[in-house]
Design an enzyme around this catalytic site. Structure first.
Site, PDB file in Angstrom:
ATOM      1  N   HIS A  48       6.684  -0.862  -1.900  1.00  0.00           N
ATOM      2  CA  HIS A  48       6.404  -1.552  -0.635  1.00  0.00           C
ATOM      3  C   HIS A  48       5.248  -2.522  -0.903  1.00  0.00           C
ATOM      4  O   HIS A  48       4.408  -2.260  -1.770  1.00  0.00           O
ATOM      5  CB  HIS A  48       5.977  -0.476   0.378  1.00  0.00           C
ATOM      6  CG  HIS A  48       5.812  -0.934   1.783  1.00  0.00           C
ATOM      7  ND1 HIS A  48       4.688  -1.603   2.217  1.00  0.00           N
ATOM      8  CD2 HIS A  48       6.610  -0.792   2.872  1.00  0.00           C
ATOM      9  CE1 HIS A  48       4.805  -1.855   3.511  1.00  0.00           C
ATOM     10  NE2 HIS A  48       5.964  -1.373   3.938  1.00  0.00           N
TER      11      HIS A  48
ATOM     12  N   ASP B 280       2.013   6.665  -3.466  1.00  0.00           N
ATOM     13  CA  ASP B 280       2.227   6.154  -2.115  1.00  0.00           C
ATOM     14  C   ASP B 280       3.264   7.066  -1.474  1.00  0.00           C
ATOM     15  O   ASP B 280       4.462   6.941  -1.718  1.00  0.00           O
ATOM     16  CB  ASP B 280       2.724   4.708  -2.193  1.00  0.00           C
ATOM     17  CG  ASP B 280       3.214   4.211  -0.826  1.00  0.00           C
ATOM     18  OD1 ASP B 280       3.165   4.987   0.141  1.00  0.00           O
ATOM     19  OD2 ASP B 280       3.657   3.053  -0.766  1.00  0.00           O
TER      20      ASP B 280
ATOM     21  N   GLN C  93       6.616   7.542   2.503  1.00  0.00           N
ATOM     22  CA  GLN C  93       7.967   8.046   2.796  1.00  0.00           C
ATOM     23  C   GLN C  93       8.210   9.426   2.187  1.00  0.00           C
ATOM     24  O   GLN C  93       9.250  10.020   2.433  1.00  0.00           O
ATOM     25  CB  GLN C  93       9.035   7.081   2.273  1.00  0.00           C
ATOM     26  CG  GLN C  93       8.958   5.683   2.842  1.00  0.00           C
ATOM     27  CD  GLN C  93       9.227   5.621   4.342  1.00  0.00           C
ATOM     28  OE1 GLN C  93       9.808   6.544   4.919  1.00  0.00           O
ATOM     29  NE2 GLN C  93       8.783   4.557   4.982  1.00  0.00           N
TER      30      GLN C  93
ATOM     31  N   LYS D  47       4.425   7.992  10.665  1.00  0.00           N
ATOM     32  CA  LYS D  47       5.751   8.286  10.103  1.00  0.00           C
ATOM     33  C   LYS D  47       6.010   9.796  10.067  1.00  0.00           C
ATOM     34  O   LYS D  47       7.097  10.238   9.713  1.00  0.00           O
ATOM     35  CB  LYS D  47       5.882   7.703   8.695  1.00  0.00           C
ATOM     36  CG  LYS D  47       5.790   6.172   8.665  1.00  0.00           C
ATOM     37  CD  LYS D  47       6.003   5.656   7.259  1.00  0.00           C
ATOM     38  CE  LYS D  47       5.482   4.244   7.054  1.00  0.00           C
ATOM     39  NZ  LYS D  47       6.346   3.202   7.587  1.00  0.00           N
TER      40      LYS D  47
ATOM     41  N   CYS E  91       9.647  -5.077   3.623  1.00  0.00           N
ATOM     42  CA  CYS E  91       8.372  -5.229   2.895  1.00  0.00           C
ATOM     43  C   CYS E  91       8.554  -4.891   1.417  1.00  0.00           C
ATOM     44  O   CYS E  91       7.664  -4.293   0.791  1.00  0.00           O
ATOM     45  CB  CYS E  91       7.270  -4.363   3.495  1.00  0.00           C
ATOM     46  SG  CYS E  91       6.828  -4.845   5.149  1.00  0.00           S
TER      47      CYS E  91
HETATM   48  N1  PLP Z   1       4.467   2.434   1.593  1.00  0.00           N
HETATM   49  C1  PLP Z   1       5.723   2.715   1.948  1.00  0.00           C
HETATM   50  C2  PLP Z   1       6.658   3.301   0.944  1.00  0.00           C
HETATM   51  C3  PLP Z   1       6.146   2.454   3.257  1.00  0.00           C
HETATM   52  O1  PLP Z   1       7.394   2.732   3.616  1.00  0.00           O
HETATM   53  C4  PLP Z   1       5.224   1.908   4.177  1.00  0.00           C
HETATM   54  C5  PLP Z   1       5.653   1.575   5.545  1.00  0.00           C
HETATM   55  O2  PLP Z   1       6.798   1.394   5.833  1.00  0.00           O
HETATM   56  C6  PLP Z   1       3.919   1.663   3.752  1.00  0.00           C
HETATM   57  C7  PLP Z   1       3.575   1.937   2.455  1.00  0.00           C
HETATM   58  C8  PLP Z   1       2.896   1.110   4.675  1.00  0.00           C
HETATM   59  O3  PLP Z   1       2.682   1.976   5.737  1.00  0.00           O
HETATM   60  P1  PLP Z   1       1.741   1.534   6.936  1.00  0.00           P
HETATM   61  O4  PLP Z   1       2.358   0.293   7.517  1.00  0.00           O
HETATM   62  O5  PLP Z   1       1.760   2.683   7.865  1.00  0.00           O
HETATM   63  O6  PLP Z   1       0.423   1.263   6.357  1.00  0.00           O
END
Ligand code: PLP
Length: 417
Positions: free
Chosen positions: A131, A208, A211, A234, A374
């Site tokens: 992401h 990270d 998910q 989430k 993203c």
């Molecule tokens: N990393 C992953 C794999 C994600 O799916 C997301 C959000 O969809 C993020 C990071 C960023 O999350 P946030 O927008 O809550 O900071």
């Protein structure tokens, strides 16, 4: 005392009763199939109640007050931190920093740990399936210190190429940062194995888990990483709540990320000294109500049992992949059904733009996301500009999947006409 959480109903169909937003229907009387939980999950009544009663009965600024309400608010905030620690099996609540979201947690590591430890010429390893939140913070760091960034490649079925990882590890990177689960493909990466190899190569490792934490049991001690980030919104919790977990020795050696109230030991005009962790990384007034909501959400998930959540979503994903495979003209990205495909399904429909698919689905009260999710480097690797994505949570059921498949067929009929 923490709010008592009533036992949730069983996963799937009957659990929908716990989520007030899912009770709504559209003007044609169709139920809401919310299939955008990877972007943000819905919230059960117990979380809404926990936030509401915090504001109705206990709200005050924390840590600084000498009056009862402030002490109670502080206790609720620290209980929530304890809840986070238990949920991910952290060695101590001190290792759990409240942030706004995963993005802030990764930026914290890149800016605080990164600027103190990453030097000109060092290598930072990310992956092609990351992401943007696990790409851009490292780019900012790399630009600031003169480091290099390289990405682990992926196979055509959307798995990380571990040979490509090995080749990069041979260059002894300073950092390896990777997604626990891909938000665009649903791939569950072999986190423990990646961490083991990266640590052996001498890297500091960030997972990270934006998910991962919503879909899998997470045990930071068993994983053996250095940092792990996730977003409260989430995992059924309010927006504005997120977590950075870090190994205590690393956190204690790190300089602050943001400066201000709450994170200092002593301030003089010319210089300041820092509070111990976790306060050092929580400058300013924190989102106490959101943290309380996060604590309630994690208690709710613990009652459901994350192993059961994971099994439920895997079975549902298997069913969805079967249903979509029956539809001519639908291409699904990511690994085949199995333990390494969590509840996220990205697909394209021949001759129909992903946004048009999502728009027809919306007309049937099926909420999905369309776009690059993203993950622009991943889309480039897959050779598409966008996909339509359906993603599940604890409240998703087979009826949602059937409605998804029927709505896709409807889109195909409309665009064939
Ligand atoms: N990393 C992953 C794999 C994600 O799916 C997301 C959000 O969809 C993020 C990071 C960023 O999350 P946030 O927008 O809550 O900071």
């Amino acid at each position: 005392m923490a709010t008592t959480i009533p036992a949730p109903t069983t996963l799937g169909a009957s659990i929908r009763r716990d989520f007030p937003i899912l009770q709504q229907e559209n003007e044609r009387g169709q139920r809401l199939s919310f299939l955008d939980s990877a972007a943000s999950s819905q919230k059960p009544q117990v979380v809404i109640d926990a936030v509401s009663s915090y504001y109705a009965e206990e709200n005050a600024n924390i840590h600084r007050g000498v009056y009862t309400l402030s002490e109670r608010a502080t206790a609720r905030y620290e209980e929530a931190r304890q809840e986070v620690a238990s949920f991910i099996n952290a060695a101590s609540p001190k290792e759990c920093i409240f942030t706004r979201n995963t993005t802030e947690a990764i930026n914290l590591v890149a800016q605080s740990w990164g600027r103190a430890n990453v030097r000109n010429g060092d290598l930072i390893v990310i992956t092609e399936m990351d992401h943007h939140s696990n790409i851009v913070p490292w780019q900012l760091l790399a630009e600031a210190v003169g480091a290099e960034i390289a990405a682990v490649g992926i196979s055509d079925d959307g798995r990380l190429d571990l040979e490509s990882l090995n080749r990069l590890l041979a260059r002894e990177p300073k950092v390896v940062a990777f997604p626990h689960v891909s938000n665009a493909l649903g791939t569950v990466n072999p986190a423990a194995e990646i961490i083991r190899r990266a640590k052996q190569a001498g890297a500091t490792v960030l997972v990270d888990s934006a998910q991962g934490t919503p879909h899998l049991p997470v045990d930071v001690r068993a994983l053996g990483a250095d940092f792990l980030a996730f977003s409260g919104h989430k995992v059924l919790a309010p927006m504005g709540s997120g977590v950075l977990w870090g190994r205590l020795d690393l956190l204690q050696a790190m300089p602050p990320f943001l400066g201000g109230g709450g994170m200092i030991r002593k301030v003089e005009i010319g210089r300041s000294t820092w509070a111990d962790v976790p306060a050092r990384f929580e400058a300013g007034t924190p989102a106490v109500g959101d943290a309380v909501g996060l604590g309630a959400a994690l208690r709710y998930l613990t009652r459901l049992d994350m192993a059961a959540v994971s099994a439920h979503e895997e079975a549902l994903t298997r069913y969805a992949l079967e249903r979509l495979a029956e539809l001519p003209g639908v291409t699904v990205f990511g690994p085949p059904a199995g333990e390494d495909h969590a509840g996220v399904i990205s697909f394209t429909v021949e001759e129909i733009h992903p946004h048009d698919v999502a728009s027809v689905l919306n007309g049937e009260n099926v909420a999905v996301r369309a776009g690059h999710h993203c993950c622009q480097p991943l889309m480039a690797r897959l050779g598409v500009v966008a996909t339509t994505r359906a993603s599940f949570s604890v409240y998703s059921d087979r009826d949602d999947v059937d409605r998804l498949a029927e709505a896709i067929m409807k889109a195909q009929r409309i665009f064939a006409a």
